[in-house]
Design an enzyme around this catalytic site. Structure first.
Site, PDB file in Angstrom:
ATOM      1  N   HIS A   1       0.836  -1.205   0.000  1.00 19.97           N
ATOM      2  CA  HIS A   1       0.000   0.000   0.000  1.00 19.97           C
ATOM      3  C   HIS A   1       0.872   1.257   0.000  1.00 19.97           C
ATOM      4  O   HIS A   1       0.395   2.360  -0.271  1.00 19.97           O
ATOM      5  CB  HIS A   1      -0.892  -0.015   1.242  1.00 19.97           C
TER       6      HIS A   1
ATOM      7  N   ASP B   1     -10.178 -11.108 -17.078  1.00 14.18           N
ATOM      8  CA  ASP B   1     -10.115 -12.363 -17.838  1.00 14.18           C
ATOM      9  C   ASP B   1      -8.689 -12.553 -18.369  1.00 14.18           C
ATOM     10  O   ASP B   1      -8.234 -11.816 -19.231  1.00 14.18           O
ATOM     11  CB  ASP B   1     -11.117 -12.310 -18.994  1.00 14.18           C
TER      12      ASP B   1
END
Length: 427
Positions: free
Chosen positions: A150, A372
């Site tokens: 982060h 995908d």
């Protein structure tokens, strides 16, 4: 659930990082953020899933654009050594069927085993900034666990990386995703110390996670309860707004039950500033580019706060945060106050025992269900147990009509939360 590590390697960029980019100095906003982002994507077995080698090749291809992710963070300098040390890449076998863990099949903390590192394991020079674990199930299905510091990216940047990686894996050259790491130009580093948000490098058994599904029907019911407030509006309150309001009311109610009296409270909502500033930051800007919308009320005021009052309260706070985005780049002092000082102030207040703080972050708009790699879109996306007390991460549902709320609480608070009658109705 048993995990057997089969292979561990480091994936390096397909081209060396230029010398002029070898040191990436993070922004002052990056400096104060927590340690790590995590995400899991779950794919069923298909004819195309057998060969996963393309995942490595496509990751190599995109890393030159995401060059800090292949480096190592040097906390003493608040910078990344971008010498192409590589992304940690692990392949593992799981002794379970994929469908056994989808949704409520396992406790959230069990999903941490599908991640390549512990959630808090970041910031040391030996820690990869990005790690990946490819988990193969007995049925042939796959869960891809990803952990990214982060310190370098937020959830939106995480979504940008996944979109670029999946496009490269499919060989899709349309609409190129061109990330940039220019946030330090707008918000230069100040060598600020990281905030004490109570996170540790290892799992914290006192912080437990509950996944709550708000399906289409639950969202409709919540909207119906405040429909009279929106009779003259073209749009009903958002899914995120009604869920945030419902959970805020429930958490305040549980806090009151536990202590026998109300407390002051602070609610923060993370607001993405990309494409909302003047001039607009690109949606592919990487870094921590978030403004906190905040609501703070006294213990006396909380007595009259119910769901119907909470919805407009949180809604107005979020709208104000969005409108404030136009000031961030036009006035450096205002920008610093909104992005850094406000975050530091909220973190300081959260350590006050006389105040109840709740942190909301919305991941539902970052397209995780569109990822995908060439063997279809995921059938589920999730986070896992995160050692950050009072954190609520909201994810989209596959049908794009609900919200999955991942609620992280201290175990003593979770006891009251799970006994709450309104929460029980959702189970």
């Amino acid at each position: 659930m048993k995990i057997n590590i089969v292979c561990r390697k480091f994936i390096k960029p397909s081209r060396p990082t230029p010398e002029k980019l070898r040191t990436y100095k993070i922004s002052c906003v990056d400096e104060i953020n927590p340690t790590i982002n995590i995400g899991l994507l779950y794919y069923p077995s298909t004819d195309n899933i057998g060969n996963l080698n393309n995942l490595e090749k496509s990751l190599e291809e995109i890393l030159p654009q995401f060059y800090p992710l292949a480096g190592r963070y040097i906390k003493e300098n608040h910078s990344v050594d971008c010498s192409d040390q590589g992304v940690e890449y692990i392949q593992a076998q799981v002794d379970r069927e994929l469908l056994e863990i989808i949704g409520s099949g396992v406790e959230p903390v069990e999903l941490n085993d599908l991640l390549p590192v512990e959630v808090g394991a970041a910031d040391e020079a030996s820690d990869p900034i990005m790690s990946v674990q490819i988990n193969k199930f007995k049925c042939g299905g796959v869960a891809i666990g990803i952990a990214i510091s982060h310190r370098i990216v937020d959830a939106s940047s995480f979504g940008t990386l996944l979109s670029a990686w999946t496009k490269a894996s499919r060989g899709d050259n349309s609409e190129p995703i061109i990330p940039n790491f220019d946030s330090p130009l707008y918000f230069p580093g100040e060598n600020l110390g990281k905030l004490d948000l109570g996170m540790i490098r290892t799992r914290d058994p006192t912080i437990v996670t509950k996944r709550i599904l708000f399906d289409k029907k639950a969202i409709a019911n919540l909207r119906a309860r405040v429909s009279h407030l929106y009779e003259n509006s073209y749009r009903p309150p958002s899914r995120v707004l009604v869920v945030s309001s419902f959970l805020s009311e429930a958490l305040m109610r549980c806090d009151h039950t536990k202590l026998g009296k109300p407390r002051d409270f602070l609610i923060t909502q993370a607001v993405n500033i990309r494409e909302r500033t003047v001039p607009p930051l690109s949606k592919y800007s990487c870094g921590n580019l978030v403004l906190l919308g905040m609501v703070e009320r006294s213990s006396e005021e909380t007595k009259s706060l119910d769901f119907e009052r909470m919805v407009p309260l949180l809604g107005n706070a979020a709208r104000k945060a969005v409108s404030d985005c136009v000031k961030i780049l036009s006035n450096c002092q205002d920008g610093h106050k909104m992005l850094v000082d406000a975050f530091v102030g909220a973190a300081d207040k959260s350590r006050d025992d006389n105040l109840n703080s709740i942190w909301f972050t919305d991941w539902s708009k970052f397209g995780f269900y569109d990822n995908d790699f060439g063997f279809g879109k995921p059938i589920w996306t999730s986070v896992a147990n995160n050692p950050f007390k009072n954190l609520i991460i909201m994810l989209n549902t596959k049908e794009n009509d609900g919200i999955e709320a991942w609620v992280h609480l201290h175990e003593k608070d979770m006891f009251y939360f799970e006994q709450d009658e309104e929460i029980k109705k959702l189970e």
